[in-house]
Enzyme design. Structure first.
Site, short mmCIF file in Angstrom:
data_model
loop_
_atom_site.label_atom_id
_atom_site.label_comp_id
_atom_site.label_asym_id
_atom_site.label_seq_id
_atom_site.Cartn_x
_atom_site.Cartn_y
_atom_site.Cartn_z
CD GLU A 158 18.23 51.27 23.35
OE1 GLU A 158 18.53 51.07 24.65
OE2 GLU A 158 18.51 50.24 22.48
CG HIS A 187 16.93 65.35 25.29
ND1 HIS A 187 18.30 65.27 25.00
CD2 HIS A 187 16.75 66.12 26.07
CE1 HIS A 187 18.85 66.29 25.39
NE2 HIS A 187 18.01 67.07 25.99
NE ARG A 225 22.93 53.18 16.76
CZ ARG A 225 21.69 53.21 17.30
NH1 ARG A 225 21.04 51.90 17.53
NH2 ARG A 225 21.03 54.19 16.93
CG LEU A 260 16.96 49.23 27.84
CD1 LEU A 260 15.87 50.07 28.73
CD2 LEU A 260 16.70 49.14 26.62
CG ASP A 291 20.74 76.78 7.89
OD1 ASP A 291 19.96 77.28 6.99
OD2 ASP A 291 21.12 77.42 8.64
P1 TGC Z 1 14.17 52.28 39.34
O1 TGC Z 1 13.61 52.13 40.47
O2 TGC Z 1 14.91 53.53 38.82
O3 TGC Z 1 15.21 51.03 38.75
C1 TGC Z 1 14.67 49.49 38.86
C2 TGC Z 1 15.90 48.68 39.12
O4 TGC Z 1 16.57 48.85 38.10
C3 TGC Z 1 17.95 49.06 38.40
N1 TGC Z 1 18.36 50.15 37.37
C4 TGC Z 1 19.42 49.44 36.35
N2 TGC Z 1 20.06 48.30 36.28
C5 TGC Z 1 20.63 48.13 35.48
N3 TGC Z 1 21.03 49.14 34.49
C6 TGC Z 1 20.26 50.38 34.55
N4 TGC Z 1 20.62 51.39 33.57
C7 TGC Z 1 19.37 50.62 35.47
N5 TGC Z 1 18.79 51.61 35.77
C8 TGC Z 1 18.13 51.25 37.18
C9 TGC Z 1 17.73 49.85 39.66
O5 TGC Z 1 18.89 50.05 40.49
C10 TGC Z 1 16.68 49.01 40.32
O6 TGC Z 1 17.28 47.84 40.75
P2 TGC Z 1 16.70 47.23 42.18
O7 TGC Z 1 17.57 45.80 42.65
O8 TGC Z 1 16.70 48.20 43.02
O9 TGC Z 1 15.15 46.68 41.46
O10 TGC Z 1 13.06 52.16 37.88
P3 TGC Z 1 11.67 53.14 37.79
O11 TGC Z 1 10.51 52.05 37.45
O12 TGC Z 1 11.66 54.12 38.45
O13 TGC Z 1 12.05 53.58 36.31
C11 TGC Z 1 13.13 54.33 35.94
C12 TGC Z 1 13.22 54.76 34.52
C13 TGC Z 1 12.24 55.82 34.04
C14 TGC Z 1 14.69 55.48 34.21
C15 TGC Z 1 13.26 53.63 33.55
O14 TGC Z 1 12.08 52.85 33.48
C16 TGC Z 1 13.73 53.84 32.08
O15 TGC Z 1 15.07 53.75 31.58
N6 TGC Z 1 12.77 54.31 31.16
C17 TGC Z 1 13.03 54.33 30.03
C18 TGC Z 1 12.44 53.19 29.22
C19 TGC Z 1 13.21 52.74 27.94
O16 TGC Z 1 14.58 53.24 27.82
N7 TGC Z 1 12.69 51.98 27.04
C20 TGC Z 1 13.72 51.50 25.91
C21 TGC Z 1 13.04 50.22 25.15
S1 TGC Z 1 13.90 49.27 24.20
C22 TGC Z 1 14.34 50.35 22.81
O17 TGC Z 1 13.85 51.56 22.99
C23 TGC Z 1 15.20 49.68 21.86
S2 TGC Z 1 15.41 50.63 20.38
C24 TGC Z 1 16.40 49.83 19.78
C25 TGC Z 1 17.12 50.18 18.30
O18 TGC Z 1 16.35 50.03 17.44
O19 TGC Z 1 18.48 50.56 18.55
P1 FAD Z 2 6.17 58.21 26.23
O1 FAD Z 2 6.76 57.45 27.27
O2 FAD Z 2 4.60 58.19 26.13
O3 FAD Z 2 6.84 59.71 26.31
C1 FAD Z 2 5.91 60.84 25.64
C2 FAD Z 2 6.72 62.03 26.04
O4 FAD Z 2 6.39 62.38 27.34
C3 FAD Z 2 8.11 62.17 25.89
O5 FAD Z 2 8.55 63.31 25.62
C4 FAD Z 2 8.96 61.76 27.48
O6 FAD Z 2 10.07 62.36 27.59
C5 FAD Z 2 7.81 62.31 27.99
N1 FAD Z 2 7.64 61.99 29.59
C6 FAD Z 2 7.18 60.56 29.95
N2 FAD Z 2 7.27 60.46 31.20
C7 FAD Z 2 7.88 61.60 31.83
C8 FAD Z 2 8.10 61.93 32.91
N3 FAD Z 2 7.91 61.33 33.88
N4 FAD Z 2 8.51 63.32 33.07
C9 FAD Z 2 8.65 64.05 32.11
N5 FAD Z 2 8.52 63.62 30.97
C10 FAD Z 2 8.01 62.49 30.54
N6 FAD Z 2 11.04 49.58 22.42
C11 FAD Z 2 11.40 48.15 22.72
O7 FAD Z 2 11.11 47.78 23.54
N7 FAD Z 2 12.09 47.58 21.71
C12 FAD Z 2 12.63 48.05 20.45
O8 FAD Z 2 13.28 47.28 19.57
C13 FAD Z 2 12.14 49.50 20.14
N8 FAD Z 2 12.25 49.98 19.13
C14 FAD Z 2 11.87 51.04 18.46
C15 FAD Z 2 12.18 51.84 17.21
C16 FAD Z 2 11.56 52.85 17.02
C17 FAD Z 2 11.72 53.49 15.72
C18 FAD Z 2 10.92 53.78 18.01
C19 FAD Z 2 10.36 55.06 17.74
C20 FAD Z 2 10.74 53.25 19.11
C21 FAD Z 2 11.30 51.98 19.69
N9 FAD Z 2 10.87 51.55 20.85
C22 FAD Z 2 11.30 50.05 21.20
C23 FAD Z 2 10.40 52.21 21.78
C24 FAD Z 2 10.86 53.31 22.54
O9 FAD Z 2 11.72 52.80 23.47
C25 FAD Z 2 9.73 54.05 23.10
O10 FAD Z 2 9.08 54.99 22.11
C26 FAD Z 2 10.39 55.21 24.20
O11 FAD Z 2 10.82 54.40 25.28
C27 FAD Z 2 9.45 56.11 24.73
O12 FAD Z 2 8.15 55.81 24.92
P2 FAD Z 2 6.71 56.34 24.38
O13 FAD Z 2 6.99 56.40 22.95
O14 FAD Z 2 5.59 55.52 24.65
O15 FAD Z 2 6.79 57.85 24.86
#
Ligand code: TGC
Ligand code: FAD
Length: 387
Positions: A366, A369, A94, A242, A339
Site C-alpha cells: 500500500e 514507507h 485485517r 488505495l 526486548d
Molecule cells: P501521480 O501523477 O501522482 O497521480 C496520478 C493521478 O492520480 C491522482 N492521485 C490520487 N487519486 C486518488 N487518491 C490518491 N491517493 C491519489 N494520489 C494521486 C493524481 O491526482 C493524478 O490524477 P490526474 O487526474 O491528474 O491523472 O502519479 P505517479 O505516477 O507520479 O505515482 C505516484 C505514486 C508513486 C505516489 C503512486 O504511484 C503510488 O502511490 N505508488 C505506490 C504503489 C502502491 O501503493 N501500490 C499498492 C498496491 S495494492 C496493495 O499493496 C494491497 S496490500 C493489501 C493488504 O493485504 O492489506
Molecule cells: P519496489 O517498488 O521495487 O521498491 C523497492 C525499494 O525501492 C523500496 O524500499 C522502495 O521504497 C524503494 N523505491 C522505489 N521507488 C523509489 C523512488 N522513486 N524513490 C526512492 N525509493 C524508491 N499489491 C497489489 O496490487 N495487491 C495486493 O493485494 C497486494 N498484496 C500484498 C501482500 C503482501 C504480503 C506484500 C508483501 C505485497 C503486496 N502487494 C500487493 C504489493 C505491494 O503493494 C508492493 O510490494 C509495494 O507497492 C512495493 O513494490 P515492490 O515490492 O515492487 O518494491
C-alpha cells in the site's frame, strides 16, 4: 488472554454509541475467535476461512457501504476502529477485510455498473464471495503507472493479457478487480474466477503475513465482457481505492502496537528478576512509556483522520502521514516488546514475533514507507522527487 483497552487519553469516550459498539464487538470477536487460533494458522501458512462468515455477520465487509447492498452503512471512524481491533489479532486478518472492503467492494460500488454491483456486493458483504485487487506486477511495484498488463478491444468486450504479483487473497478469490492499460490509459476490469485463461497460483515461502494468502494472477487471452469494465480512467482509479485501504492500515497498525504493548506490560509485571518484577526497573518503564506515548499519538492521529474523512475533508496526503507514522511506530513497538519479553519474546506463546514479521509487509504494501515520505515531501515542497 483478554486485556483492558489501551486508551490513555480517553479517546474512546468521544465515540458515538454505534462506534463504541463496533469497537467492542470486534474486540470481543478478536479475543474469543482470532487470538486462540491464529498462531496455528500462522505456523501452517493458512488463512482461517472459518472466520469469514463470522466477520460477515459482524458487518466487517464493506462496512461503510449502503445497506441496500447488504452492507452496514457505518461511518469511517467505525471502519477504522474495526481495522484496529482486527490487526490487534493479526495483520493478515485485517488485510483480508481491507482488501475485501476497500480494494474490491469500494471500486465495484464506485465505478461498476448497477448489474455488477447487484451481482457482487451482496455476496462480498455476506462473505460468500471473496475478492482480490491486482495492481502490482513483477516489475512494477512502487511505480504502477509503468504496468504492462493490457486490454485490447474485441467484439463485445476486451482481451486481457499480463500478470500480477503479490496479490492478497488471489487464490481464494471469486472475483478480481484488475488494473490494465487500455489504449495507453490505466483502466479497471472485473475478472471472475473460472474465466478461460485466468489462473491464480499461490505464492509460498513467506516469513511474514503467513496467515494470509498471497498469489500471482495470470491472464492469457482472457475475454472480459464490456459490462465488466469500470467507469474510471488513469492511475487515480486504483489510487482512490488505495486511499481507502491505507486509511484502514493506519488504524490497524495501532492495533498491532496495542497487541505488543499489552503483552509487554503484562509480562513486565509478572516476570521476576533480581527478586522484583522487571516492570519495577527504570529502563523497562522507559520502554513501556515510549510504547504508550507513541500509541497515544497514533490514536489521536487516527481519531482526527476519521473525523476528517467522515466530514469529507480528508485528503490522501493526510492518509500517507498516518500510514507512514503508525506502521513505523508499530514496528518499533514490536522490536521493544521483543526486548522486554527476553528469550520468551521469540516463542509462539507470545504474539511478538508474529506481529513484528507481519509489519514488515505492512511497511511495504500500500505504498512503502519511503514512497509515503516522497508523497508528503512533494505535498509540502511542491517538488516531486519520485523520478
Ligand atoms: P501521480 O501523477 O501522482 O497521480 C496520478 C493521478 O492520480 C491522482 N492521485 C490520487 N487519486 C486518488 N487518491 C490518491 N491517493 C491519489 N494520489 C494521486 C493524481 O491526482 C493524478 O490524477 P490526474 O487526474 O491528474 O491523472 O502519479 P505517479 O505516477 O507520479 O505515482 C505516484 C505514486 C508513486 C505516489 C503512486 O504511484 C503510488 O502511490 N505508488 C505506490 C504503489 C502502491 O501503493 N501500490 C499498492 C498496491 S495494492 C496493495 O499493496 C494491497 S496490500 C493489501 C493488504 O493485504 O492489506
Ligand atoms: P519496489 O517498488 O521495487 O521498491 C523497492 C525499494 O525501492 C523500496 O524500499 C522502495 O521504497 C524503494 N523505491 C522505489 N521507488 C523509489 C523512488 N522513486 N524513490 C526512492 N525509493 C524508491 N499489491 C497489489 O496490487 N495487491 C495486493 O493485494 C497486494 N498484496 C500484498 C501482500 C503482501 C504480503 C506484500 C508483501 C505485497 C503486496 N502487494 C500487493 C504489493 C505491494 O503493494 C508492493 O510490494 C509495494 O507497492 C512495493 O513494490 P515492490 O515490492 O515492487 O518494491
Amino acid at each position: 488472554m483478554s486485556f483492558q483497552p489501551v486508551d490513555y487519553y480517553g479517546v474512546y469516550n468521544q465515540l458515538s454509541d454505534e462506534e463504541r459498539m463496533v469497537r467492542e464487538s470486534v474486540a470481543d470477536f478478536v479475543d474469543s475467535e482470532v487470538i486462540p487460533i491464529i498462531e496455528k494458522h500462522y505456523q501452517d501458512g493458512t488463512f482461517p476461512m472459518d472466520l469469514v462468515p463470522k466477520m460477515a455477520e459482524l458487518g466487517l465487509f464493506g462496512i461503510t457501504l449502503p445497506q441496500e447492498y447488504g452492507c452496514a452503512g457505518a461511518n469511517y471512524t467505525s471502519y477504522g476502529l474495526a481495522m484496529q481491533e482486527l490487526e490487534r489479532g493479526d495483520s493478515g486478518i485485517r488485510s483480508f477485510a481491507s482488501v475485501q472492503s476497500s480494494l474490491v467492494m469500494f471500486p465495484i460500488y464506485s465505478y461498476a455498473n448497477e448489474d455488477m454491483k447487484n451481482k457482487w456486493l451482496p455476496k462480498l458483504a455476506a462473505g460468500t464471495a471473496i475478492g482480490c485487487f491486482g495492481l502490482t506486477e513483477p516489475d512494477f511495484g512502487s511505480n504502477p503507472s509503468g504496468m504492462i498488463t493490457n486490454a485490447k478491444k474485441i467484439d463485445g468486450g476486451y482481451l486481457l493479457n499480463g500478470a500480477k504479483m503479490w496479490i492478497t487473497n488471489g487464490s481464494l478469490a471469486n472475483v478480481a478487480v484488475v488494473w490494465a492499460k487500455y489504449e495507453g490509459e490505466i483502466c479497471g476490469f472485473i475478472v471472475e474466477k473460472g474465466m478461460k485463461g485466468f489462473s491464480a497460483p499461490e505464492m509460498k515461502g513467506k516469513h511474514s503475513l503467513r496467515a494470509s494468502v498471497t498469489s500471482e494472477l495470470i491472464f492469457q487471452d482472457v475475454e472480459i465482457p464490456e459490462s465488466h469494465k469500470l467507469d474510471v480512467k488513469g492511475l487515480k482509479g486504483p489510487l482512490s481505492c488505495l486511499t481507502q485501504a491505507r486509511y484502514g492500515i493506519a488504524w490497524g497498525a495501532i492495533g498491532s502496537a496495542i497487541g505488543t504493548y499489552q503483552s509487554s506490560l503484562d509480562y513486565a509485571k509478572s516476570r521476576i528478576q533480581f527478586d522484583k518484577p522487571i516492570a519495577s526497573f527504570q529502563l523497562v518503564q522507559d520502554k513501556l512509556v515510549w510504547m504508550l506515548n507513541e500509541i497515544t499519538k497514533g490514536q489521536l492521529i487516527c481519531m482526527q483522520l476519521g473525523k476528517l474523512k467522515d466530514s469529507g475533508l480528508m485528503n490522501p496526503n493526510q492518509v500517507s502521514l498516518a500510514k507512514r507514522n503508525n506502521v513505523d511506530i508499530a514496528i518499533q513497538c514490536a522490536r521493544i516488546a521483543r526486548d522486554i519479553h527476553g528469550a520468551n519474546g521469540i516463542l509462539q506463546e507470545y504474539p511478538i514475533m508474529r506481529h513484528s514479521a507481519n509489519l514488515e509487509s505492512v511497511r511495504t504494501y500500500e505504498g512503502t514507507h519511503d514512497i509515503h515520505t516522497l508523497i508528503l515531501g512533494a505535498d509540502i515542497t511542491g517538488i516531486q522527487a519520485f523520478k
